[in-house]
Motif scaffolding. Structure first.
Motif, PDB file in Angstrom:
ATOM      1  N   ASP A   1       1.020  -0.784  -0.189  1.00  0.00           N
ATOM      2  CA  ASP A   1      -0.081   0.408   0.246  1.00  0.00           C
ATOM      3  C   ASP A   1       1.076   1.195   0.400  1.00  0.00           C
ATOM      4  O   ASP A   1       0.291   2.482  -0.509  1.00  0.00           O
ATOM      5  CB  ASP A   1      -1.206  -0.013   1.233  1.00  0.00           C
ATOM      6  N   SER A   2       1.921   1.208   1.099  1.00  0.00           N
ATOM      7  CA  SER A   2       3.052   2.256   0.726  1.00  0.00           C
ATOM      8  C   SER A   2       4.110   2.168  -0.546  1.00  0.00           C
ATOM      9  O   SER A   2       3.534   3.792  -1.105  1.00  0.00           O
ATOM     10  CB  SER A   2       3.939   2.053   2.155  1.00  0.00           C
ATOM     11  N   CYS A   3       3.500   1.431  -0.926  1.00  0.00           N
ATOM     12  CA  CYS A   3       4.158   1.738  -2.383  1.00  0.00           C
ATOM     13  C   CYS A   3       3.207   2.099  -3.687  1.00  0.00           C
ATOM     14  O   CYS A   3       4.152   2.752  -4.718  1.00  0.00           O
ATOM     15  CB  CYS A   3       4.989   0.311  -3.579  1.00  0.00           C
ATOM     16  N   VAL A   4       2.009   1.968  -3.786  1.00  0.00           N
ATOM     17  CA  VAL A   4       0.959   2.538  -4.285  1.00  0.00           C
ATOM     18  C   VAL A   4       0.841   3.898  -4.030  1.00  0.00           C
ATOM     19  O   VAL A   4       0.996   4.863  -5.124  1.00  0.00           O
ATOM     20  CB  VAL A   4      -0.065   1.495  -4.290  1.00  0.00           C
ATOM     21  N   THR A   5       0.925   4.513  -2.425  1.00  0.00           N
ATOM     22  CA  THR A   5       0.660   5.585  -2.421  1.00  0.00           C
ATOM     23  C   THR A   5       1.420   6.208  -3.030  1.00  0.00           C
ATOM     24  O   THR A   5       1.583   7.548  -3.543  1.00  0.00           O
ATOM     25  CB  THR A   5       0.161   5.588  -0.656  1.00  0.00           C
ATOM     26  N   LYS A   6       2.750   5.944  -3.017  1.00  0.00           N
ATOM     27  CA  LYS A   6       4.211   7.358  -3.415  1.00  0.00           C
ATOM     28  C   LYS A   6       4.290   6.511  -4.603  1.00  0.00           C
ATOM     29  O   LYS A   6       5.651   7.158  -5.711  1.00  0.00           O
ATOM     30  CB  LYS A   6       4.915   6.290  -2.849  1.00  0.00           C
ATOM     31  N   GLY A   7       3.568   5.958  -5.448  1.00  0.00           N
ATOM     32  CA  GLY A   7       3.458   5.595  -6.997  1.00  0.00           C
ATOM     33  C   GLY A   7       4.696   4.457  -7.508  1.00  0.00           C
ATOM     34  O   GLY A   7       4.413   4.791  -8.735  1.00  0.00           O
ATOM     35  N   GLU A   8       4.837   4.244  -6.741  1.00  0.00           N
ATOM     36  CA  GLU A   8       6.090   3.032  -7.102  1.00  0.00           C
ATOM     37  C   GLU A   8       5.019   1.841  -7.796  1.00  0.00           C
ATOM     38  O   GLU A   8       5.516   1.173  -8.599  1.00  0.00           O
ATOM     39  CB  GLU A   8       6.569   2.428  -5.734  1.00  0.00           C
ATOM     40  N   LEU A   9       3.743   1.615  -7.208  1.00  0.00           N
ATOM     41  CA  LEU A   9       3.163   0.342  -8.047  1.00  0.00           C
ATOM     42  C   LEU A   9       1.942   1.236  -8.694  1.00  0.00           C
ATOM     43  O   LEU A   9       1.123   2.346  -6.876  1.00  0.00           O
ATOM     44  CB  LEU A   9       2.992  -0.443  -6.889  1.00  0.00           C
ATOM     45  N   LYS A  10       1.236   0.631  -9.374  1.00  0.00           N
ATOM     46  CA  LYS A  10      -0.019   0.324  -9.463  1.00  0.00           C
ATOM     47  C   LYS A  10      -1.314  -0.383  -9.557  1.00  0.00           C
ATOM     48  O   LYS A  10      -1.135  -1.439 -10.259  1.00  0.00           O
ATOM     49  CB  LYS A  10      -0.528   1.292 -11.012  1.00  0.00           C
ATOM     50  N   LEU A  11      -1.666  -0.562  -8.761  1.00  0.00           N
ATOM     51  CA  LEU A  11      -2.605  -1.736  -8.225  1.00  0.00           C
ATOM     52  C   LEU A  11      -4.030  -1.639  -7.222  1.00  0.00           C
ATOM     53  O   LEU A  11      -4.280  -0.712  -6.735  1.00  0.00           O
ATOM     54  CB  LEU A  11      -1.586  -2.910  -6.877  1.00  0.00           C
ATOM     55  N   SER A  12      -5.357  -2.791  -7.496  1.00  0.00           N
ATOM     56  CA  SER A  12      -6.335  -2.241  -6.705  1.00  0.00           C
ATOM     57  C   SER A  12      -5.838  -3.347  -5.646  1.00  0.00           C
ATOM     58  O   SER A  12      -4.989  -3.656  -5.392  1.00  0.00           O
ATOM     59  CB  SER A  12      -6.771  -3.198  -7.743  1.00  0.00           C
TER      60      SER A  12
END
Length: 207
Positions: A147-158
């Motif tokens: 989730d932290s990676c998604v928040t920081k734009g490192e990953l794009k996941l549902s």
């Protein structure tokens, strides 16, 4: 869901901890070789280095030993992961490092993980949900990192994808223990970590 209390007639907490550590160590070896149902409490006591009478000063029934084995495994894994993993950094490298640390813990505790995987089904209806909850908590640690990676734009996941990947990581780590008869003939632990990390992240990290 509260931790189930395992009753002991002894009051010295340090002695209880020491004796139960001996008990768990002996039980893991026996459960791995014979399974939970074929192992007797007398055998557990002998493997732990004390009498059957002493054993029953620290537990009430054989299933208490299996519960303590499973509970201790999750506690040890959780403690080691909390020490080594930063769930808030939010980088791909931090996720890779977390996978590395988790797989290394599994490697260090192969016998315990194998017993837990094979014998947890023998836990009572009141004990099994608590143990399964602890496994979900481990997956939740990886979910926080993802989730932290998604928040920081490192990953794009549902949300569903992030949840699934966190559980995949837990299972792939445990597989090193319960499929070791095959995997450890093919890979070192470092090779396994490298390949599994690549597979886990393949198609997730944008090129």
């Amino acid at each position: 869901m509260k931790k189930r209390e395992v009753h002991a007639s002894v009051k010295d907490e340090r002695l209880i901890e020491k004796r139960r550590e001996q008990m768990i160590k002996g039980a893991v070896t026996l459960f791995k070789e014979k399974g939970f149902h074929r192992t007797t409490t007398r055998e557990i006591a002998r493997a732990a280095g004390f009498s059957i009478g002493t054993l029953y000063e620290y537990i009430r029934q054989k299933e208490d030993v299996l519960y303590l084995v499973c509970d201790t495994i999750y506690d040890q894994v959780h403690i080691r992961l909390e020490q080594d993993i930063d769930t808030k950094q939010g980088t791909i490298e931090s996720l890779k490092l977390a996978i590395h640390h988790y797989f290394k813990v599994v490697d260090d505790m192969q016998d315990e993980v194998l017993v837990m995987y094979q014998e947890a089904k023998s836990l009572s209806k009141d004990a099994l949900p608590y143990v399964l909850k602890k496994e979900n908590e481990m997956a939740a640690m990886f979910k926080k990192i993802i989730d932290s990676c998604v928040t920081k734009g490192e990953l794009k996941l549902s949300e569903q994808e992030a949840e699934l990947i966190s559980h995949n990581i837990i299972v792939q780590g445990q597989m090193w223990a319960f499929r070791r008869w095959a995997l450890q003939k093919l890979y070192t632990i470092d090779q396994y970590i490298e390949l599994q990390t690549k597979v886990i992240l393949q198609g997730v990290v944008e090129k």
